[in-house]
Design a protein around this motif. Structure first.
Motif, PDB file in Angstrom:
ATOM      1  N   ILE A  20      77.760 -79.800 -40.217  1.00  0.00           N
ATOM      2  CA  ILE A  20      77.956 -78.472 -40.134  1.00  0.00           C
ATOM      3  C   ILE A  20      78.614 -78.235 -41.484  1.00  0.00           C
ATOM      4  O   ILE A  20      78.124 -77.068 -42.226  1.00  0.00           O
ATOM      5  CB  ILE A  20      79.010 -77.760 -38.867  1.00  0.00           C
ATOM      6  N   ALA A  21      79.627 -78.720 -41.875  1.00  0.00           N
ATOM      7  CA  ALA A  21      80.141 -78.535 -43.353  1.00  0.00           C
ATOM      8  C   ALA A  21      79.389 -78.470 -44.295  1.00  0.00           C
ATOM      9  O   ALA A  21      79.254 -77.439 -45.037  1.00  0.00           O
ATOM     10  CB  ALA A  21      81.439 -79.520 -43.140  1.00  0.00           C
ATOM     11  N   PHE A  22      78.644 -79.646 -44.380  1.00  0.00           N
ATOM     12  CA  PHE A  22      77.722 -79.858 -45.657  1.00  0.00           C
ATOM     13  C   PHE A  22      76.351 -78.854 -45.208  1.00  0.00           C
ATOM     14  O   PHE A  22      75.841 -78.356 -46.585  1.00  0.00           O
ATOM     15  CB  PHE A  22      77.026 -81.180 -45.692  1.00  0.00           C
ATOM     16  N   GLY A  23      76.187 -78.563 -44.110  1.00  0.00           N
ATOM     17  CA  GLY A  23      75.262 -77.933 -43.874  1.00  0.00           C
ATOM     18  C   GLY A  23      75.165 -76.306 -44.473  1.00  0.00           C
ATOM     19  O   GLY A  23      74.297 -75.605 -44.909  1.00  0.00           O
ATOM     20  N   LEU A  24      76.523 -75.767 -44.609  1.00  0.00           N
ATOM     21  CA  LEU A  24      76.728 -74.491 -45.044  1.00  0.00           C
ATOM     22  C   LEU A  24      76.722 -74.506 -46.502  1.00  0.00           C
ATOM     23  O   LEU A  24      76.870 -73.349 -47.069  1.00  0.00           O
ATOM     24  CB  LEU A  24      78.243 -74.073 -44.432  1.00  0.00           C
ATOM     25  N   LEU A  25      76.928 -75.852 -47.099  1.00  0.00           N
ATOM     26  CA  LEU A  25      77.200 -75.831 -48.565  1.00  0.00           C
ATOM     27  C   LEU A  25      76.002 -76.599 -49.338  1.00  0.00           C
ATOM     28  O   LEU A  25      75.796 -76.180 -50.318  1.00  0.00           O
ATOM     29  CB  LEU A  25      78.373 -76.689 -48.764  1.00  0.00           C
ATOM     30  N   ALA A  26      75.103 -77.482 -48.781  1.00  0.00           N
ATOM     31  CA  ALA A  26      74.317 -78.129 -49.354  1.00  0.00           C
ATOM     32  C   ALA A  26      72.735 -77.737 -48.720  1.00  0.00           C
ATOM     33  O   ALA A  26      72.608 -77.762 -47.325  1.00  0.00           O
ATOM     34  CB  ALA A  26      74.249 -79.610 -49.329  1.00  0.00           C
ATOM     35  N   PRO A  27      71.805 -77.219 -49.565  1.00  0.00           N
ATOM     36  CA  PRO A  27      70.637 -77.010 -48.977  1.00  0.00           C
ATOM     37  C   PRO A  27      69.618 -78.112 -48.371  1.00  0.00           C
ATOM     38  O   PRO A  27      68.627 -77.780 -47.679  1.00  0.00           O
ATOM     39  CB  PRO A  27      69.776 -76.426 -50.361  1.00  0.00           C
ATOM     40  N   ASP A  28      70.066 -79.332 -48.811  1.00  0.00           N
ATOM     41  CA  ASP A  28      69.298 -80.156 -48.072  1.00  0.00           C
ATOM     42  C   ASP A  28      69.631 -80.931 -46.801  1.00  0.00           C
ATOM     43  O   ASP A  28      69.127 -81.998 -46.389  1.00  0.00           O
ATOM     44  CB  ASP A  28      68.935 -81.607 -49.248  1.00  0.00           C
ATOM     45  N   ALA A  39      80.793 -82.415 -37.194  1.00  0.00           N
ATOM     46  CA  ALA A  39      81.408 -81.944 -38.203  1.00  0.00           C
ATOM     47  C   ALA A  39      81.063 -81.724 -39.894  1.00  0.00           C
ATOM     48  O   ALA A  39      80.945 -80.971 -40.514  1.00  0.00           O
ATOM     49  CB  ALA A  39      83.014 -82.564 -38.468  1.00  0.00           C
ATOM     50  N   SER A  40      80.475 -83.207 -40.054  1.00  0.00           N
ATOM     51  CA  SER A  40      79.909 -83.355 -41.517  1.00  0.00           C
ATOM     52  C   SER A  40      78.513 -82.478 -41.637  1.00  0.00           C
ATOM     53  O   SER A  40      78.305 -81.749 -42.811  1.00  0.00           O
ATOM     54  CB  SER A  40      79.775 -84.851 -41.861  1.00  0.00           C
ATOM     55  N   LEU A  85      73.955 -85.959 -47.843  1.00  0.00           N
ATOM     56  CA  LEU A  85      73.404 -86.775 -46.939  1.00  0.00           C
ATOM     57  C   LEU A  85      73.737 -87.975 -46.783  1.00  0.00           C
ATOM     58  O   LEU A  85      74.196 -88.725 -45.589  1.00  0.00           O
ATOM     59  CB  LEU A  85      71.848 -86.708 -47.195  1.00  0.00           C
ATOM     60  N   LEU A  86      74.263 -88.616 -47.930  1.00  0.00           N
ATOM     61  CA  LEU A  86      74.836 -90.013 -48.024  1.00  0.00           C
ATOM     62  C   LEU A  86      76.351 -90.105 -47.496  1.00  0.00           C
ATOM     63  O   LEU A  86      76.575 -90.873 -46.683  1.00  0.00           O
ATOM     64  CB  LEU A  86      74.950 -90.440 -49.496  1.00  0.00           C
ATOM     65  N   VAL A  87      76.935 -88.989 -47.491  1.00  0.00           N
ATOM     66  CA  VAL A  87      78.117 -88.865 -47.007  1.00  0.00           C
ATOM     67  C   VAL A  87      78.181 -88.852 -45.249  1.00  0.00           C
ATOM     68  O   VAL A  87      79.033 -89.446 -44.844  1.00  0.00           O
ATOM     69  CB  VAL A  87      78.998 -87.698 -47.406  1.00  0.00           C
ATOM     70  N   ILE A  88      77.092 -88.240 -45.062  1.00  0.00           N
ATOM     71  CA  ILE A  88      76.934 -88.101 -43.660  1.00  0.00           C
ATOM     72  C   ILE A  88      76.596 -89.485 -42.922  1.00  0.00           C
ATOM     73  O   ILE A  88      77.252 -89.830 -41.902  1.00  0.00           O
ATOM     74  CB  ILE A  88      75.790 -86.964 -43.272  1.00  0.00           C
ATOM     75  N   VAL A  89      75.504 -90.095 -43.647  1.00  0.00           N
ATOM     76  CA  VAL A  89      74.859 -91.019 -43.042  1.00  0.00           C
ATOM     77  C   VAL A  89      75.538 -92.435 -43.097  1.00  0.00           C
ATOM     78  O   VAL A  89      75.569 -93.248 -42.107  1.00  0.00           O
ATOM     79  CB  VAL A  89      73.482 -91.062 -43.590  1.00  0.00           C
ATOM     80  N   ALA A  90      76.239 -92.808 -44.406  1.00  0.00           N
ATOM     81  CA  ALA A  90      76.972 -93.936 -44.583  1.00  0.00           C
ATOM     82  C   ALA A  90      78.083 -94.427 -43.469  1.00  0.00           C
ATOM     83  O   ALA A  90      77.808 -95.489 -43.077  1.00  0.00           O
ATOM     84  CB  ALA A  90      77.484 -93.963 -46.065  1.00  0.00           C
TER      85      ALA A  90
END
Length: 214
Positions: free
Chosen positions: A110-118, A107-108, A69-74
Motif C-alpha cells: 500500500i505504501a509503495f503503491g501510492l508512491l512508486a508506479p511499478d 503495509a509495504s 519491489l526489492l524492499v517488499i519482496v526481500a
C-alpha cells in the motif's frame, strides 16, 4: 558494474540474515511438545547459503530501478526461508512469522503503491486473493489435509508476486503445484509433501526472472 555491486551487497546482506535465521532454527524453539521426538535436522548450513543467493539474485534482478519491489519482496523471501525450513521439519507454517510477513507485505504494498508506479496495489491484492482463495477452497475440499498455513502462504506469495505483475501469479501457482506433484512421486517423501517451500521458491524464481522485464 552496478549489477556486480548490487549482487555482492545483496549476497553479504542475505548471508548475514541467513546466518541469523539458521541459528534461530537450530534452537528449534518452533517445535511443539509433541514434536520434540522428531529427528534433529542438523546444522542446516544450506539456509545461510540460500539466503545469500536469494537476496543477491533479487538485488540484481530488481536493482536500483525497482528498489521498492526489492524492499517488499526481500523480507518475505527471508521470512519464507525460515518458514520453509520449519515446514520441511514439522509440516507447519507458524503464525508468529507468517502473520508479521503478511502485515509487512500488505503495509509495504500500500505504501509503495501510492508512491512508486511499478508497484500495483490492485494487482497485488488480486494476486493474494487468487492464490489464497484457491488454496482456501482446496483446504475445504480436502477437509483440512491442506493446512490453513498453506492458505496464508498462498495469499502472501500471491500478494508480493501480484505487486510485480498479475500474470506472474499464474506462473507461481503452476510452478508450486508442479514441484509439489513431482516431489510427491519420490517414494520416501510420498504422503508428506509440504507445500510452503514450493510456494516460496516459486515466488522467488518468478520475481527474479521477471525483474528485468518490469
Amino acid at each position: 558494474m552496478i549489477d556486480l555491486l548490487a549482487g555482492l551487497l545483496g549476497a553479504a546482506a542475505g548471508a548475514f540474515a541467513g546466518e541469523a535465521i539458521r541459528r534461530q532454527l537450530v534452537s528449534m524453539t518452533y517445535r511443539r511438545d509433541d514434536e520434540q521426538d522428531r529427528a534433529v535436522p542438523g546444522a542446516r548450513a544450506w539456509v545461510t547459503a540460500v539466503a545469500g543467493v536469494v537476496v543477491a539474485s533479487l538485488s540484481v534482478a530488481l536493482g536500483p530501478d525497482h528498489w521498492p519491489l526489492l524492499v517488499i519482496v526481500a523480507p518475505v523471501a527471508l521470512g519464507g526461508l525460515w518458514l520453509s525450513a520449519v515446514d520441511l521439519d514439522v509440516q507447519r507454517l507458524p503464525d508468529r512469522v507468517m502473520l508479521p510477513l503478511l502485515a509487512w507485505a500488505i503495509a509495504s504494498v500500500i505504501a509503495f503503491g501510492l508512491l512508486a508506479p511499478d508497484v500495483s496495489i490492485p494487482s497485488a491484492f488480486a494476486g493474494g486473493a487468487a492464490v489464497g482463495g484457491f488454496l482456501w477452497l482446496l483446504n475445504i475440499a480436502s477437509a483440512g489435509r491442506l493446512g490453513f498455513g498453506d492458505v496464508k502462504a498462498g495469499a502472501l506469495v500471491g500478494l508480493v508476486t501480484g505487486a510485480c505483475s498479475f500474470p506472474a501469479v499464474w506462473w507461481v501457482g503452476m510452478l508450486a503445484f508442479f514441484g509439489a506433484l513431482v516431489a510427491s512421486h519420490v517414494p520416501r517423501r510420498r504422503g508428506s509433501i509440504p507445500l510452503g517451500p514450493f510456494l516460496f521458491a516459486s515466488c522467488f524464481v518468478v520475481v527474479t526472472l521477471l525483474g528485468r522485464s518490469l
